[in-house]
Scaffold this motif. Structure first.
Motif, short mmCIF file in Angstrom:
data_model
loop_
_atom_site.label_atom_id
_atom_site.label_comp_id
_atom_site.label_asym_id
_atom_site.label_seq_id
_atom_site.Cartn_x
_atom_site.Cartn_y
_atom_site.Cartn_z
N SER A 196 0.84 -1.20 0.00
CA SER A 196 0.00 0.00 0.00
C SER A 196 0.88 1.25 0.00
O SER A 196 2.10 1.17 0.04
N LYS A 197 0.21 2.39 0.02
CA LYS A 197 0.94 3.66 0.11
C LYS A 197 1.67 3.76 1.45
O LYS A 197 2.67 4.45 1.55
N TYR A 198 1.16 3.07 2.46
CA TYR A 198 1.81 3.08 3.76
C TYR A 198 3.23 2.50 3.67
O TYR A 198 4.15 3.00 4.31
N GLU A 214 3.53 -0.97 6.38
CA GLU A 214 2.57 -1.98 5.94
C GLU A 214 1.91 -2.68 7.13
O GLU A 214 0.72 -3.02 7.08
N ASN A 259 -0.78 -0.37 8.16
CA ASN A 259 -1.88 -0.46 7.21
C ASN A 259 -2.73 -1.70 7.44
O ASN A 259 -3.95 -1.64 7.36
N LYS A 260 -2.08 -2.82 7.75
CA LYS A 260 -2.82 -4.08 7.92
C LYS A 260 -3.21 -4.31 9.37
O LYS A 260 -3.62 -5.42 9.73
N LYS A 261 -3.03 -3.28 10.21
CA LYS A 261 -3.44 -3.33 11.61
C LYS A 261 -2.86 -4.55 12.34
O LYS A 261 -3.56 -5.24 13.08
#
Length: 163
Positions: free
Chosen positions: A83-85, A117, A120-122
């Motif tokens: 992702s952009k993260y 990441e 982003n994916k918690k």
């Protein structure tokens, strides 16, 4: 042209080329454009023999490399499922790594992408390593391309000085 001005222009060219080289791995400095301005300064010095054609070609190369450097990390991150993260984390990791020495510059982008990441994916780890690897590879590709380009510009400057 005044000899003093030619000396100042040659020194300014050398400084811009060296700062441009630093800019290949320091994110806030536009490496290739700064190095190109070094070639431009050398063009106006009597101590360097750089042609207009060489300036035009190197200007196009500097623009292409600068654009590619911004595209590679995002493209590689997405290609590896990130992702952009992850891409943002790679940049933050580079900045933090810059203050920790050579290993930080090399490993900072990877760990920054990994942390980005994970955020982003918690906290879920599925695909995080692969995304971080993609962001890191994109960063290395862009940085390597900038370094090769700027080293080429420095080579042109040195050769033009001894003609």
């Amino acid at each position: 042209m005044n000899v003093g001005i030619s000396v100042i222009l040659s020194i300014a060219a050398g400084v811009l080329l060296l700062v441009g080289f630093l800019g290949t791995f320091v994110p806030v400095l536009p490496g290739a454009p700064l190095a190109w301005f070094g070639l431009l300064a050398a063009f106006f010095s009597e101590y360097n023999d750089i042609s207009v054609l060489c300036l035009i070609i190197t200007a196009v190369i500097a623009v292409v490399v600068s654009v590619a450097d911004n595209i590679f990390p995002v493209t590689m991150t997405k290609r590896f499922g990130g992702s952009k993260y992850a891409a943002t984390g790679a940049t933050v990791g580079l900045v933090v790594g810059f203050f920790t020495g050579p290993w930080g510059i090399i490993l900072g982008p990877f760990f920054g992408a990994l942390i980005g990441e994970l955020i982003n994916k918690k906290g879920r780890s599925e695909g995080v390593f692969k995304s971080a690897l993609g962001a890191f590879m994109g960063f290395l590709l862009g940085t390597g391309l900038k370094m090769i380009t700027v080293l080429g510009f420095i080579w042109i400057f040195v050769i033009s000085f001894f003609r």
